[in-house]
Design an enzyme around this catalytic site. Structure first.
Site, PDB file in Angstrom:
ATOM      1  N   GLU A  61       0.826  -1.213   0.000  1.00 51.93           N
ATOM      2  CA  GLU A  61       0.000   0.000   0.000  1.00 51.93           C
ATOM      3  C   GLU A  61       0.858   1.260   0.000  1.00 51.93           C
ATOM      4  O   GLU A  61       0.552   2.233  -0.697  1.00 51.93           O
ATOM      5  CB  GLU A  61      -0.912   0.042   1.243  1.00 51.93           C
ATOM      6  CG  GLU A  61      -1.842  -1.130   1.362  1.00 51.93           C
ATOM      7  CD  GLU A  61      -1.303  -2.226   2.267  1.00 51.93           C
ATOM      8  OE1 GLU A  61      -2.105  -2.813   3.016  1.00 51.93           O
ATOM      9  OE2 GLU A  61      -0.087  -2.517   2.217  1.00 51.93           O
ATOM     10  N   CYS A  78      -2.442  -2.716   7.539  1.00 53.55           N
ATOM     11  CA  CYS A  78      -1.946  -2.619   8.912  1.00 53.55           C
ATOM     12  C   CYS A  78      -2.135  -1.179   9.408  1.00 53.55           C
ATOM     13  O   CYS A  78      -2.544  -0.301   8.636  1.00 53.55           O
ATOM     14  CB  CYS A  78      -0.470  -3.011   8.949  1.00 53.55           C
ATOM     15  SG  CYS A  78       0.615  -1.758   8.211  1.00 53.55           S
TER      16      CYS A  78
END
Length: 169
Positions: free
Chosen positions: A58, A86
């Site tokens: 990401e 996360c």
């Protein structure tokens, strides 16, 4: 966004995850799409390759998308990722103002979109992405399970080889 478009973008995220897997990285891939449907960012997990804890799929995709747009605000953009983000990645998603987050597998150890915590629902944050959980969940989960099964198998073989070598000495 249509079901076919979501499928297409998630397949691109899986292609990125495969790149990671081919380099013995945890197979996680991400794609960022602008409002017109153009892929403006892509990334795959590179923590081991770069020895950098921030090299998540990401984060790499967000950096590329910002560079391609020439701005840090990814307003009205969508992120497709194979594993639940996360806390670090969720923070970057919030800060970059990504509108929609689609992810495959849940992450019961570090997921920040509901599995462990849900950073996107914290009222005090100034941006709250819309989250679609479990897009191609089974495929994403299976890819990760297969990867870790193979790692354990390699570790077992290495241990057996070491044991046999010590017997020969």
């Amino acid at each position: 966004m249509t079901g076919e478009e979501k499928k297409k973008y998630m397949e691109l995220a899986f292609e990125e995850a495969k790149k990671a897997e081919n380099q013995d990285e945890v197979p996680i891939g991400a794609i960022i799409v602008d409002p017109e449907g153009n892929v403006i960012g892509r990334g795959y997990n590179r923590r081991e390759l770069d020895q950098d804890a921030t090299q998540h799929a990401e984060m790499i995709a967000i950096r590329e998308a910002c560079k391609n747009l020439g701005m840090w605000r990814l307003i009205d953009c969508s992120l497709f990722v194979t594993l639940e983000p996360c806390p670090m990645c969720a923070g970057a998603i919030i800060n970059s103002r990504i509108k929609d987050v689609y992810f495959g597998a849940l992450d019961p150890k570090a997921g920040a979109c509901g599995s462990v915590v849900d950073l996107f629902s914290v009222e005090k944050f100034n941006h709250h992405p819309h989250v679609i959980r479990g897009l191609f969940r089974e495929q994403a989960s299976q890819m990760l399970k297969n990867f870790f099964r193979e790692i354990r198998h390699k570790q077992k073989l290495a241990k057996q080889l070491k044991k046999e070598e010590s017997k020969e000495k």
